[in-house]
Design a protein around this motif. Sequence first.
Motif, mmCIF file in Angstrom:
data_model
loop_
_atom_site.group_PDB
_atom_site.id
_atom_site.type_symbol
_atom_site.label_atom_id
_atom_site.label_comp_id
_atom_site.label_asym_id
_atom_site.label_seq_id
_atom_site.Cartn_x
_atom_site.Cartn_y
_atom_site.Cartn_z
ATOM 1 N N MET A 1 -74.094 44.128 -52.426
ATOM 2 C CA MET A 1 -75.499 44.766 -52.972
ATOM 3 C C MET A 1 -75.503 45.958 -52.597
ATOM 4 S SD MET A 1 -77.500 43.572 -54.800
ATOM 5 C CE MET A 1 -77.233 41.742 -54.586
ATOM 6 N N ILE A 2 -76.088 47.123 -52.850
ATOM 7 C CA ILE A 2 -76.649 48.240 -52.439
ATOM 8 C C ILE A 2 -77.349 48.184 -50.391
ATOM 9 C CG2 ILE A 2 -77.893 50.612 -52.888
ATOM 10 C CD1 ILE A 2 -78.957 49.465 -55.597
ATOM 11 N N SER A 3 -75.907 48.969 -50.223
ATOM 12 C CA SER A 3 -77.278 48.980 -48.272
ATOM 13 C C SER A 3 -78.727 49.436 -48.665
ATOM 14 C CB SER A 3 -76.606 50.425 -47.393
ATOM 15 O OG SER A 3 -76.519 51.665 -48.002
ATOM 16 N N SER A 4 -79.046 49.582 -47.398
ATOM 17 C CA SER A 4 -80.562 49.522 -47.229
ATOM 18 C C SER A 4 -81.117 51.098 -47.582
ATOM 19 C CB SER A 4 -81.597 48.249 -45.879
ATOM 20 O OG SER A 4 -81.024 48.799 -44.995
ATOM 21 N N GLN A 5 -79.867 51.751 -46.585
ATOM 22 C CA GLN A 5 -79.686 53.133 -46.684
ATOM 23 C C GLN A 5 -79.550 53.884 -47.840
ATOM 24 O OE1 GLN A 5 -81.329 55.410 -43.673
ATOM 25 N NE2 GLN A 5 -81.105 56.584 -44.908
ATOM 26 N N ILE A 6 -79.346 53.428 -48.995
ATOM 27 C CA ILE A 6 -79.791 53.436 -49.851
ATOM 28 C C ILE A 6 -80.275 53.356 -50.768
ATOM 29 C CG2 ILE A 6 -78.202 53.767 -52.202
ATOM 30 C CD1 ILE A 6 -76.745 54.697 -50.148
ATOM 31 N N ILE A 7 -81.010 52.407 -51.129
ATOM 32 C CA ILE A 7 -82.498 52.069 -51.718
ATOM 33 C C ILE A 7 -83.828 52.842 -50.416
ATOM 34 C CG2 ILE A 7 -84.162 49.785 -51.560
ATOM 35 C CD1 ILE A 7 -81.963 48.116 -51.614
ATOM 36 N N LYS A 8 -83.321 53.167 -49.330
ATOM 37 C CA LYS A 8 -84.762 54.129 -48.776
ATOM 38 C C LYS A 8 -84.597 54.879 -49.059
ATOM 39 C CE LYS A 8 -86.224 55.136 -43.988
ATOM 40 N NZ LYS A 8 -87.657 54.715 -44.181
ATOM 41 N N ASN A 9 -83.341 55.458 -49.821
ATOM 42 C CA ASN A 9 -83.048 57.093 -50.030
ATOM 43 C C ASN A 9 -83.900 57.534 -51.416
ATOM 44 O OD1 ASN A 9 -82.044 58.042 -47.560
ATOM 45 N ND2 ASN A 9 -79.810 57.495 -48.463
ATOM 46 N N SER A 10 -83.617 56.023 -51.822
ATOM 47 C CA SER A 10 -83.803 56.376 -53.440
ATOM 48 C C SER A 10 -85.944 56.034 -53.732
ATOM 49 C CB SER A 10 -83.293 55.180 -53.862
ATOM 50 O OG SER A 10 -83.474 55.212 -55.891
ATOM 51 N N ILE A 11 -86.267 55.582 -52.949
ATOM 52 C CA ILE A 11 -87.563 55.196 -52.742
ATOM 53 C C ILE A 11 -88.500 56.743 -52.624
ATOM 54 C CG2 ILE A 11 -87.579 52.650 -53.693
ATOM 55 C CD1 ILE A 11 -88.205 52.180 -50.123
ATOM 56 N N GLU A 12 -87.568 57.115 -51.090
ATOM 57 C CA GLU A 12 -88.442 57.749 -50.312
ATOM 58 C C GLU A 12 -88.335 59.660 -51.211
ATOM 59 O OE1 GLU A 12 -86.604 58.457 -46.863
ATOM 60 O OE2 GLU A 12 -87.756 57.444 -45.457
ATOM 61 N N GLU A 13 -87.229 59.340 -52.257
ATOM 62 C CA GLU A 13 -87.003 60.360 -53.314
ATOM 63 C C GLU A 13 -88.548 59.921 -54.113
ATOM 64 O OE1 GLU A 13 -84.108 62.543 -56.309
ATOM 65 O OE2 GLU A 13 -83.102 61.500 -54.764
ATOM 66 N N LEU A 14 -88.142 58.927 -54.898
ATOM 67 C CA LEU A 14 -89.564 58.845 -55.769
ATOM 68 C C LEU A 14 -91.460 58.988 -54.959
ATOM 69 C CD1 LEU A 14 -88.210 55.417 -57.329
ATOM 70 C CD2 LEU A 14 -89.167 57.289 -58.376
ATOM 71 N N LYS A 15 -91.128 58.797 -54.283
ATOM 72 C CA LYS A 15 -92.439 59.045 -53.602
ATOM 73 C C LYS A 15 -92.735 60.320 -53.261
ATOM 74 C CE LYS A 15 -96.141 58.502 -49.081
ATOM 75 N NZ LYS A 15 -95.287 58.529 -48.214
ATOM 76 N N SER A 16 -91.640 61.334 -52.645
ATOM 77 C CA SER A 16 -91.760 62.586 -52.581
ATOM 78 C C SER A 16 -92.431 63.019 -54.033
ATOM 79 C CB SER A 16 -90.396 63.444 -52.088
ATOM 80 O OG SER A 16 -89.873 63.344 -52.987
ATOM 81 N N ILE A 17 -91.356 62.859 -55.346
ATOM 82 C CA ILE A 17 -92.443 63.636 -56.198
ATOM 83 C C ILE A 17 -93.303 63.117 -56.818
ATOM 84 C CG2 ILE A 17 -91.834 63.617 -58.832
ATOM 85 C CD1 ILE A 17 -88.938 63.279 -57.893
ATOM 86 N N SER A 18 -93.935 61.057 -56.880
ATOM 87 C CA SER A 18 -95.114 60.945 -57.004
ATOM 88 C C SER A 18 -96.344 60.707 -56.032
ATOM 89 C CB SER A 18 -94.794 59.104 -57.267
ATOM 90 O OG SER A 18 -94.178 58.371 -56.568
ATOM 91 N N LYS A 19 -96.013 61.024 -54.990
ATOM 92 C CA LYS A 19 -97.042 60.123 -53.374
ATOM 93 C C LYS A 19 -97.667 58.687 -53.884
ATOM 94 C CE LYS A 19 -96.720 64.650 -53.169
ATOM 95 N NZ LYS A 19 -95.589 65.518 -52.143
ATOM 96 N N ILE A 20 -96.566 58.236 -54.236
ATOM 97 C CA ILE A 20 -96.905 56.792 -54.599
ATOM 98 C C ILE A 20 -96.172 55.823 -53.558
ATOM 99 C CG2 ILE A 20 -97.127 54.459 -55.497
ATOM 100 C CD1 ILE A 20 -99.105 56.483 -56.834
ATOM 101 N N ASP A 21 -96.582 55.526 -52.153
ATOM 102 C CA ASP A 21 -95.417 54.641 -51.195
ATOM 103 C C ASP A 21 -95.038 53.664 -51.723
ATOM 104 O OD1 ASP A 21 -95.800 55.755 -48.770
ATOM 105 O OD2 ASP A 21 -98.046 55.234 -48.569
ATOM 106 N N LEU A 22 -93.881 53.019 -51.947
ATOM 107 C CA LEU A 22 -93.206 52.382 -52.491
ATOM 108 C C LEU A 22 -92.472 50.647 -51.357
ATOM 109 C CD1 LEU A 22 -91.737 54.193 -54.833
ATOM 110 C CD2 LEU A 22 -92.999 52.702 -55.167
ATOM 111 N N CYS A 23 -92.353 49.995 -51.472
ATOM 112 C CA CYS A 23 -91.623 49.050 -50.122
ATOM 113 C C CYS A 23 -90.555 47.450 -51.407
ATOM 114 C CB CYS A 23 -92.659 48.342 -49.296
ATOM 115 S SG CYS A 23 -91.947 47.209 -48.082
ATOM 116 N N VAL A 24 -89.266 47.457 -50.322
ATOM 117 C CA VAL A 24 -88.302 46.568 -51.696
ATOM 118 C C VAL A 24 -88.428 45.623 -50.292
ATOM 119 C CG1 VAL A 24 -86.460 46.376 -52.168
ATOM 120 C CG2 VAL A 24 -87.459 48.785 -52.632
ATOM 121 N N PHE A 25 -88.540 44.528 -50.882
ATOM 122 C CA PHE A 25 -88.690 42.908 -50.117
ATOM 123 C C PHE A 25 -86.998 42.377 -50.782
ATOM 124 C CE2 PHE A 25 -93.011 44.224 -49.808
ATOM 125 C CZ PHE A 25 -92.680 44.033 -48.471
#
Length: 362
Positions: A1-25
């Motif tokens: 499975m993907i590491s939490s750090q990889i997931i965090k980097n991915s959603i933070e990059e999306l937030k920097s573009i879209s300004k939408i907050d994201l969370c993965v459970f």
Amino acid sequence: MISSQIIKNSIEELKSISKIDLCVFDLEGNKVASTFEPSDISIDLIVGFANSPADSQVIGTHHLLKVLDEEVQVYILDARGMGEETYMIGRIAVSELQNLIVAYKEKFDKNNFFQNLLLDNMLLVDIYNRAKKLHIETSVPRAVFLIETGIGKNSTASELLNGLFSSQTGDYISTVDENNVVLIKAVKASDDYEELEQVANTIVDMMSMEALMNVKVAYGTIVNELKEVSKSYKEARMALDVGKIFYAEKKVTAYSKLGIGRLIYQLPVNLCRIFIDEIFGSNVLDELDDEILTTINKFFENNLNVSEASRQLFVHRNTLVYRIEKLAKSTGLDIRIFDDALTFKIALMVVNYMKYLDSLEY
């Protein structure tokens, strides 16, 4: 499975573009990674959505979507905001996470494939079937490089190697133990062992400059079929061992250049002991101090040239001659004579091999 750090980097990059907050459970409602603190949504709501047949659900400002791995739920994504834009960003995030899952699964599968291939843990038919599924070409010339990194340094070495070699060009990096990293290098049909030597030296220099790592590199012969990669790996493994025993000063060792060291490495230890007893007897070896061994090695390095050896040792020519004559008196071998020099050189290599075997026993 993907590491939490990889997931965090991915959603933070999306937030920097879209300004939408994201969370993965995860499916039990535990936070895996987030760009905000989701304190206003309960674990029960996340678990309830995970167990529902719906693909998406809106709870206040939270847009919940399911992340799938081959139709199986693996994560729940929470996109925080109002309106259709938030939902669309959530869908994009889901798509990116699912693509990451596929990519990392393939990477893991390839690593597992090459580990089993190197260790000869696969049937011939399985090699070709799995290679086809993993999109690995079977008829490409390859050579295996073994990089001895030291305990605990494999991850750093692998990261540096991944920056220099790419699977897109047919190169693959794997590990088989905690001390060594393996590079399976695709080579051109026109490449020869000079190119392999350059690659090995590049690896040594890069590890030294980028990570201050003192590594040793060994490589096997070029093979033309995927099924023969294990052969090149075994050759690299032997080259690394032989290099440490007989050519300790070298950072790079090639299987094709092991010479007599490879022959001695394969001799039974009992035969080695008989040979040493015949040449030196039981006590002579203890009398060979560092000074005489340095003298002998320098004399051999200069092709039995007394004048050149004495110059490099910074001693008078007569001093060197005296040492050689003293050695001849104690061993019966005059290393100024080619046959005696050859016998003495082989004997010293056998002694080093026996010391190596003794160290393994402890």
